[in-house]
Design a protein around this motif. Structure first.
Motif, short mmCIF file in Angstrom:
data_model
loop_
_atom_site.label_atom_id
_atom_site.label_comp_id
_atom_site.label_asym_id
_atom_site.label_seq_id
_atom_site.Cartn_x
_atom_site.Cartn_y
_atom_site.Cartn_z
N ARG A 135 5.11 -1.56 -1.64
CA ARG A 135 5.86 -2.79 -2.01
C ARG A 135 6.56 -4.22 -0.75
NH1 ARG A 135 9.03 1.79 -1.98
NH2 ARG A 135 10.04 1.45 0.13
N ALA A 136 5.36 -3.22 0.64
CA ALA A 136 5.68 -4.96 1.38
C ALA A 136 4.68 -5.80 0.50
CB ALA A 136 5.56 -3.48 3.29
N LEU A 137 3.53 -5.32 0.91
CA LEU A 137 2.43 -6.92 0.11
C LEU A 137 3.43 -7.73 -0.62
CD1 LEU A 137 -0.77 -5.04 -0.21
CD2 LEU A 137 -0.01 -6.52 1.04
N ARG A 138 4.26 -6.90 -2.03
CA ARG A 138 4.72 -7.48 -2.88
C ARG A 138 6.20 -8.22 -2.15
NH1 ARG A 138 7.40 -3.84 -6.06
NH2 ARG A 138 9.52 -5.20 -4.71
N ASP A 139 6.68 -8.09 -1.38
CA ASP A 139 7.57 -8.47 -0.51
C ASP A 139 7.07 -9.61 0.08
OD1 ASP A 139 9.04 -6.54 -1.88
OD2 ASP A 139 9.39 -5.57 -0.31
N VAL A 140 6.62 -9.77 0.42
CA VAL A 140 5.63 -11.46 1.56
C VAL A 140 4.76 -11.94 0.11
CG1 VAL A 140 5.89 -9.80 3.17
CG2 VAL A 140 4.03 -10.27 2.17
N ILE A 143 0.89 -9.85 -3.18
CA ILE A 143 0.64 -9.20 -4.54
C ILE A 143 1.21 -9.70 -5.41
CG2 ILE A 143 -0.95 -7.19 -3.36
CD1 ILE A 143 0.92 -5.45 -4.36
N ASP A 144 1.80 -9.70 -7.06
CA ASP A 144 2.47 -9.94 -7.80
C ASP A 144 2.36 -8.38 -8.67
OD1 ASP A 144 4.12 -10.84 -9.50
OD2 ASP A 144 2.51 -10.82 -10.90
N GLU A 145 1.40 -7.66 -9.28
CA GLU A 145 2.81 -6.58 -9.93
C GLU A 145 1.30 -5.26 -9.55
OE1 GLU A 145 4.41 -5.75 -12.35
OE2 GLU A 145 4.14 -7.97 -13.53
N VAL A 146 1.78 -4.16 -9.64
CA VAL A 146 0.89 -3.54 -8.75
C VAL A 146 0.87 -2.13 -10.14
CG1 VAL A 146 1.48 -1.04 -7.20
CG2 VAL A 146 2.85 -2.56 -6.58
#
Length: 324
Positions: A135-140, A143-146
């Motif tokens: 979630r932290a990677l996506r928030d910044v 990454i896009d999708e998990v």
């Protein structure tokens, strides 16, 4: 090339390209493949409409990511392709997931990884901390999708719950005519809910290519330890392989192409075969255009269900004999 009917930032082709072979010594392809053929394969895959390129930090200990990233840059960049990688699941706490995600993006040479997956479920570290890192990677925007990989359905669902309202788009699992586990519950759930099942080893490491039989089996690389290639298993697979050849002749195709077409006949499935040559990636891509009839698809499924290979501990004596 066909694409999934799912809302994503970039289109997901039903046939992707797996890049475990890029820079990984266990396949025995050598440096010429990594330094030359891999780039040509990626370039041709793009020309054929393949958009999904899958790698992992563990493949060649980062070499696959570097080779893929360079090949994508040389062939037009990454704006129109899905770059997918995986975090090595040793102690995937939130902080480590964030660190590894940034490192993978740097090796790939991208600002954002389109699909970042947990390579294996960790038996000790829970998904609550792993998904906090995702979630932290996506928030910044790293990454896009998990996604996840090799997760049973219930743990995939729990991982999505731990992501805090966002979807865990995909689960990359072993799926082929001879590994049909996802068909029972996982695939129907993914189809109902708009998730994706990504099929690794869609040709069962070449078993479904029709190139091998009991008297002609692979002798090296990762296939040498695959019990599917034991003589007794090759003999047991003969009816399935014969049917693949028969269906292939109807469609002016190869058995491998029919095996891939069987997979992508299912909605919400992306098959990610590897390729040892440009010619092979061309054949893989062409499989997306093969439309199997329901009767052909059902007959192949029935033939696969009748195949009962010797695996697990029962296969060990045969593997020892083969090594000798």
């Amino acid at each position: 090339m066909r694409h999934l009917d799912i809302a994503t930032a970039k289109p997901y082709s039903v046939i992707g390209l797996g890049t475990w072979q890029f820079g990984s010594r266990e396949w025995g392809y050598g440096t010429d493949y990594a330094e030359g053929e891999a780039g040509r394969i990626v370039k041709r895959a793009r020309e054929l409409g393949i958009t999904v390129f899958d790698t992992a930090e563990v493949y060649g200990f980062g070499r696959s990511e570097r080779i893929l990233g360079e090949a994508l840059r040389d062939s037009g960049g990454t704006n129109d392709v899905v770059v997918a990688s995986k975090v090595f699941p040793v102690m995937p706490t939130a902080a480590i997931v964030q660190q590894r995600g940034v490192a993978s993006a740097q090796r790939l040479g991208v600002r954002q990884i389109d699909l970042y997956q947990v390579h294996q479920p960790n038996p000790v570290v829970g998904d609550s901390t792993t998904m906090r890192g995702m979630r932290a990677l996506r928030d910044v925007g790293v990454i896009d999708e998990v996604g996840v990989s090799n997760y049973p359905l219930q743990r995939w669902q729990r991982a999505e719950g731990a992501l805090g309202g966002a979807r865990v788009l995909s689960n990359q699992v072993q799926f082929s005519l001879v590994s049909r586990g996802p068909m029972a519950e996982m695939l129907p759930w993914a189809q109902r809910t708009g998730h994706v099942v990504m099929a690794w080893s869609p040709l069962a490491q070449g078993l479904l290519s029709g190139r091998y039989n009991a008297d002609h089996r692979p002798s090296g690389g990762v296939r040498a330890t695959n019990a599917m290639f034991l003589p007794e298993n090759m003999r047991a697979a003969s009816p399935l392989l014969d049917l693949l050849r028969d269906v292939a002749s109807v469609h002016d195709a190869t058995p491998a192409q029919v095996a891939l077409a069987w997979l992508v006949h299912f909605p919400n499935v992306v098959a990610i075969p590897g390729a040892s040559s440009v010619a092979q990636v061309e054949r893989n891509a062409a499989a997306a255009d093969i439309v199997l009839s329901d009767s052909e698809h059902g007959a192949l499924t029935a033939a696969a269900e009748a195949f009962h290979p010797t695996t697990g501990l029962s296969a060990l004596p045969g593997l020892v004999r083969a090594r000798r």
